[in-house]
Write an enzyme that holds these catalytic residues in place. Structure first.
Site, mmCIF file in Angstrom:
data_model
loop_
_atom_site.group_PDB
_atom_site.id
_atom_site.type_symbol
_atom_site.label_atom_id
_atom_site.label_comp_id
_atom_site.label_asym_id
_atom_site.label_seq_id
_atom_site.Cartn_x
_atom_site.Cartn_y
_atom_site.Cartn_z
ATOM 1 C CE LYS A 218 -11.824 -10.047 -0.345
ATOM 2 N NZ LYS A 218 -10.562 -9.772 -1.037
ATOM 3 C CG ASN B 25 -3.712 4.550 -1.641
ATOM 4 O OD1 ASN B 25 -2.699 4.793 -2.298
ATOM 5 N ND2 ASN B 25 -3.787 4.770 -0.348
ATOM 6 C CD GLU C 195 7.759 -2.563 -8.521
ATOM 7 O OE1 GLU C 195 7.293 -2.456 -7.392
ATOM 8 O OE2 GLU C 195 7.105 -2.407 -9.543
ATOM 9 C CG HIS D 232 4.905 -7.496 -8.169
ATOM 10 N ND1 HIS D 232 6.159 -6.973 -8.398
ATOM 11 C CD2 HIS D 232 4.400 -6.832 -7.111
ATOM 12 C CE1 HIS D 232 6.376 -6.003 -7.513
ATOM 13 N NE2 HIS D 232 5.335 -5.909 -6.728
HETATM 14 ZN ZN ZN Z 1 8.314 -2.861 -2.688
#
Ligand code: ZN
Ligand code: GLN
Length: 776
Positions: free
Chosen positions: A19, A120, A686, A715
C-alpha cells in the site's frame, strides 16, 4: 497421500508495505523500479513462507499491484481508448484505469469498482466495447512464474477464468457476451500455450461465478468455451477453481470437461459434499478440497476437517485429493503473531485478562492457516490421529474457547429467546406516525438534512491520535470535540438546514466506534485486510455475546441538541452493518448475533428518546452487501432476519419519534419490498450516481415512507451547480409526492473538504428553497 495447496495469499504486506509503496509511487516519491522491487521482496517473502510451511503447490500471479481483475483486463488488452490516449507508460495506464487521471488538461475518470461476490473486497470492472481488440498485452503471469523458479520454488499460476471475467465485465455498445466469449477464447488459448512454453506444472483457473445461479444456456456456453480452450493437450494440469459456495447448477456437467482438477469449497459450499455423494467424482480428475476457511479468522477444527476428508475420501482416491483453503486468503489478515496481547483498549472492558488471551490462541490468520493445512495433511496420514499431540492441542484450544465464560451471557440469551412479534413491530402504522410527527416537527416542505458525518479534518484525526498516545487528557479531548460540534451546528444553522447532525467527530469509523463500546468485540493491532487497491481495513472480531454496558452516544447527542432549537438526529449504526463489517463468531448463527446487536442498539435508541432526542437515524450502509449469491437463499438465509434485526432496534419508540435509516449503494431495485419492510419513517439512499432509476422502483412498489434520494454524489470532489440541483429535485418530484421528499447529499461528508461541503450544502438549500417557492 494428500497434497496441499491454497487458492491465493494476501499481498498488501504484513505492515501494508505494498500500500505504502504504491501510494509513494502515486505521489512521485519513488520510481517504478523501487515499486517493483518492493513487490518482488513481498513475493519472495510469502513464497518462502509458504514453502517453509510445507505447502506442496504454491500459487503465483495471485499478486497484484492493485487488483486481479484489472490485471486480467490489462493482460487481455482490454484497455478503453481514453486511457490509451493519455499516452502514458504501461504501468501508469494501468493505474489510470484503477484510479483515474488528472492533469492540467486531462481529466479521465477511473473504471468503476464493485464488490467481489459476497466479500468486502472490491474489484475494478473491466470495460469492453466494439473497439476492444483482445490480445496478450502483458507478461506478468509468465514473469512471476519465472521469478519463482529462480528462487527454486515451483508455482501454480492463477488466472481468472474467461466466464467469470466476462460475466463481471461491463459490455458496452453492441458487444455481446457470446461474441466476446468466442473471440477471447482464442487469447486464453494463447495464454495456455505460453504457459506450456514456460513449463508450468499446474494452472489454476478461477471460475467463482459457478457458485451463482446459472441458466441452461450459460451452462452450455461454459461447456463449449472450455471445450475450445482445453482442446489441445497440455503437459500441465488445469485446475478449475471455484469458491464462495457450491456449484449445484453445473456439477454434473463439469465431469466431462477436460480440466484435470476441480476445486470445491466445502466451507461455504456445504452442498458440494451432497453433490459429491449424489453424482460421484470422475476418477481422471483431482479434487482440490477447500476445507480451511479462507474468509474467517478462527482456528480450524481438526476433528471436523478430518471427518470431512474421510467422507470425501469415500468417493475419491486420497492421492487425488489436495487439501486447500475454501477461497483465497486475501480476505484474512496475515498473522496473529503481533497481536500478543490484543489491543489494550479491549482489555479495559473485561476483568478477565486470561480469558481474553485465550481468544488469541483460537485465532488463525493466513500464516496460521498455512500451518493448519500442513498439520491436517500430517494427521491424515495417521491412523491414530486422535492420539497425536497436534490434534490434541487443537481440540484443547477449541474446548477452552467453547468454555470461555466471555462468549456466553445468560441474560442476553434469555432476552433473545423471549423475543415476541411485538418486539419487532412499531405500535402504530406508518401513516399514523407521519401525522403525529408532522405535528411535532412542523418541518417545511422538502426538509433538508445531511447523512451524519462532516469532514474529518487533520485536526480531528490528530486529536484522536493524541488521545491514544496520551498526550492529551480525555477531558481535553472531549472539550475540543464539543467545540467542533458547536461549530458544525452553527454552520448548519447558518446554511439553513432543517434537521441537523452533530458531525460524528468522535468516531473514526462507524462500526469500530460501537464495537469498542460493546461487549463481545475484539480489535486487532495489525489485522489489515485489503478492501480495494491501496485501501486496507481492520475488521473487528465478534467473539462473544454482544452487550451494551453503558450509553454510547447519548452525551454527545444531548450536548448537540442543547445547542440548538432545531432537531438534531441521534446517529447510530445498525446491527446488520456492524455484523457485515466484522468477522463473526462461528459458534452462533448470524441471526442470533444480529439480534444481539439489534437489542444493544435498541437500548441506545430508547435512551436517546428519553433524553428528548426526537429523530434517530440508524444507518444500514452495508445492508445489501451480504445478500446471498443465490436468489433462492436471499430470504431464509439473510433478509428475513436481517430486516428483523433492524426492526428490533426501534420497535419500542413512541409514534412521534422519527426513525431514519441510511443505505449506501443504489442497487436496491430487487429488494424494494424488503426495504419497505424495515418500516422506517424516513430513508436516505445513495441514488445520485444511478440517475435516480431506483425512484421508479419505489414508485411502482407503492413505497409509502418518506425518502431522501441523495441529490448529489459525495464520492467526488465535484460541486454541483444550483441549476443542476434544482433539476434533480424536479426529477425526484415526478416520482415522489412532495410531502414525502427529503433533500440531502447521498452519503456522509467525512471524506470531503470543508470548503466543498459548505458550498455544496449552501447550494442544496438554495435550490430547495427555489423549488419550495414554486410548489407553494
Ligand atoms: Zn452512505
Ligand atoms: N452516518 C454515516 C456518515 O455520515 C453514514 C456513512 C455511510 O453510509 N457509509 O458518515
Amino acid at each position: 497421500m494428500n497434497k496441499s495447496t491454497i487458492v491465493g495469499y494476501p499481498r498488501i504486506g504484513v505492515n501494508r508495505e505494498l500500500k505504502f509503496a504504491v501510494e509513494s509511487y502515486f505521489k512521485g516519491n519513488i520510481d517504478s523500479n523501487e515499486l517493483f522491487s518492493t513487490g518482488k521482496k513481498l513475493r519472495d517473502e510469502y513464497w518462502s513462507k509458504q514453502k517453509e510451511s510445507g505447502l506442496d503447490i504454491i500459487p503465483s500471479n495471485d499478486f497484484s499491484y492493485y487488483d486481479n481483475m484489472l490485471d486480467m483486463a490489462f493482460l487481455l488488452n482490454i484497455i478503453p481508448q481514453k486511457y490509451k490516449d493519455l499516452g502514458l507508460s504501461p504501468l501508469d495506464t494501468y493505474f489510470a484505469m484503477a484510479r483515474g487521471y488528472q492533469n492540467n488538461s486531462k481529466d479521465i475518470r477511473a473504471l468503476p469498482m464493485k464488490k467481489w461476490f459476497n466479500t468486502n473486497y472490491h474489484y475494478i470492472v473491466p470495460e469492453i466495447d466494439q473497439n476492444t481488440i483482445f490480445s496478450i498485452n502483458d507478461t506478468k503471469p509468465f514473469d512471476l512464474y519465472r521469478e519463482s523458479k529462480e528462487l527454486n520454488i515451483e508455482t501454480k499460476p492463477v488466472i481468472i477464468g474467461i466466464f467469470t471475467f466476462l460475466k463481471l465485465s461491463n459490455l458496452k455498445g453492441n458487444t455481446t457476451f457470446e461474441h466476446c466469449l468466442n473471440k477471447l477464447a482464442n487469447i486464453y488459448i494463447d495464454i495456455l500455450d505460453k504457459f506450456q512454453q514456460e513449463g508450468i506444472k499446474y494452472l489454476q483457473i478461477d471460475e467463482p461465478i459457478l457458485v451463482t445461479d446459472l441458466t441452461e444456456y450459460e451452462i452450455e456456453l461454459f461447456k463449449n468455451v472450455y471445450d475450445k480452450i482445453l482442446n489441445k493437450k497440455y503437459s500441465f494440469k488445469t485446475l478449475l477453481q471455484t469458491y464462495f459456495g457450491d456449484i449445484r447448477d453445473i456439477y454434473e456437467n463439469l465431469q466431462n470437461l477436460k480440466f484435470n482438477g476441480i476445486g470445491l469449497d466445502f466451507v461455504e459450499g456445504k452442498k458440494n459434499l451432497t453433490l459429491l455423494q449424489k453424482y460421484g467424482f470422475p476418477d481422471n480428475k483431482i479434487l482440490i478440497a477447500g476445507i480451511v476457511n479462507g474468509k474467517n479468522i478462527w482456528r480450524n477444527d481438526y476433528k471436523h476437517s478430518i471427518q470431512l476428508m474421510n467422507n470425501i475420501g469415500k468417493y475419491i482416491d486420497t492421492n487425488k485429493i489436495y487439501i486447500s483453503t475454501s477461497c483465497s486468503l486475501l480476505h484474512v489478515p496475515y498473522t496473529v503473531k503481533p497481536e500478543g496481547h490484543i489491543d489494550d483498549k479491549n482489555i479495559g472492558k473485561v476483568d478477565n485478562l486470561i480469558n481474553m488471551s485465550e481468544y488469541i490462541e483460537s485465532l488463525s490468520f493466513a500464516e496460521e492457516k498455512l500451518n493448519e493445512l500442513s498439520e491436517i495433511k500430517e494427521l491424515l496420514k495417521c491412523k491414530d490421529y486422535e492420539k497425536q499431540s497436534k490434534y490434541i492441542k487443537n481440540q484443547d484450544i477449541l474446548k477452552r474457547k467453547r468454555q470461555n465464560p466471555l462468549c456466553y451471557n445468560k441474560e442476553i440469551r434469555t432476552n433473545i429467546n423471549n423475543l415476541k412479534p411485538e418486539d419487532f413491530t412499531r405500535k402504530d402504522s406508518l401513516e399514523f406516525r407521519k401525522k403525529v410527527q408532522n405535528n411535532t416537527f412542523k418541518l417545511p416542505l422538502l426538509p433538508t438534512t445531511t447523512i451524519g458525518s462532516f469532514p474529518q479534518t487533520h485536526e480531528i484525526k490528530k486529536l484522536r491520535k493524541d488521545l491514544r498516545g496520551n498526550t492529551i487528557t480525555k477531558e481535553n479531548y472531549e472539550n475540543q470535540i464539543m467545540e467542533k460540534i458547536k461549530e458544525v451546528l452553527k454552520l448548519q444553522e447558518d446554511i439553513g438546514l432543517d434537521v441537523l447532525v452533530h458531525g460524528e467527530y468522535e468516531r473514526a469509523d462507524m462500526v469500530e466506534y460501537f464495537g469498542r463500546l460493546l461487549d463481545g468485540f475484539l480489535f486487532t493491532k495489525n489485522g489489515w485486510v485489503q478492501s480495494y487497491g491501496t485501501r486496507a481495513v481492520k475488521p473487528p472480531i465478534i467473539y462473544g455475546d454482544v452487550k451494551r454496558t453503558a450509553p454510547m452516544t447519548l452525551d454527545w447527542i444531548k450536548f448537540a441538541q442543547d445547542q440548538t432549537d432545531k432537531p438534531v438526529k441521534g446517529m447510530l449504526t445498525g446491527p446488520i452493518t456492524i455484523l457485515n463489517w466484522s468477522f463473526p463468531r462461528e459458534d452462533l448463527d448470524l441471526k442470533q448475533i444480529a439480534y444481539q446487536i439489534g437489542l444493544a442498539i435498541g437500548e441506545e435508541v430508547l435512551d436517546l428518546e428519553s433524553e428528548g432526542i426526537k429523530i434517530i437515524q440508524i444507518d444500514e450502509a452495508a445492508l445489501r452487501e451480504k445478500l446471498p449469491l443465490r436468489t433462492k437463499d436471499w430470504h431464509k438465509k439473510y433478509l428475513d432476519w436481517a430486516i428483523s434485526a433492524f426492526r428490533l432496534t426501534n420497535s419500542k419508540v413512541k409514534s412521534e419519534t422519527q426513525i431514519h435509516t441510511h443505505m449506501c449503494y443504489s442497487e436496491f431495485s430487487s429488494i424494494v419490498q424488503e426495504i419497505k419492510d424495515m418500516d422506517a419513517d424516513v430513508y436516505s439512499i445513495e441514488a445520485a450516481r444511478s440517475d435516480f432509476s431506483i425512484l421508479d422502483f419505489l414508485k411502482n412498489n407503492n413505497f409509502k415512507s418518506q425518502i431522501g434520494p441523495g441529490i448529489y454524489d459525495i464520492h467526488s470532489p465535484r460541486i454541483p451547480s444550483i441549476e443542476e440541483l434544482e433539476k434533480s429535485i424536479k426529477i425526484m418530484l415526478d416520482k415522489i409526492d412532495c410531502d414525502k421528499l427529503w433533500i440531502n447529499p447521498d452519503c456522509g461528508l467525512k471524506t470531503r473538504g470543508i470548503d466543498e461541503v459548505k458550498k455544496s450544502l449552501i447550494d442544496m438549500v438554495l435550490a430547495t428553497k427555489n423549488i419550495r417557492k414554486k410548489l407553494n
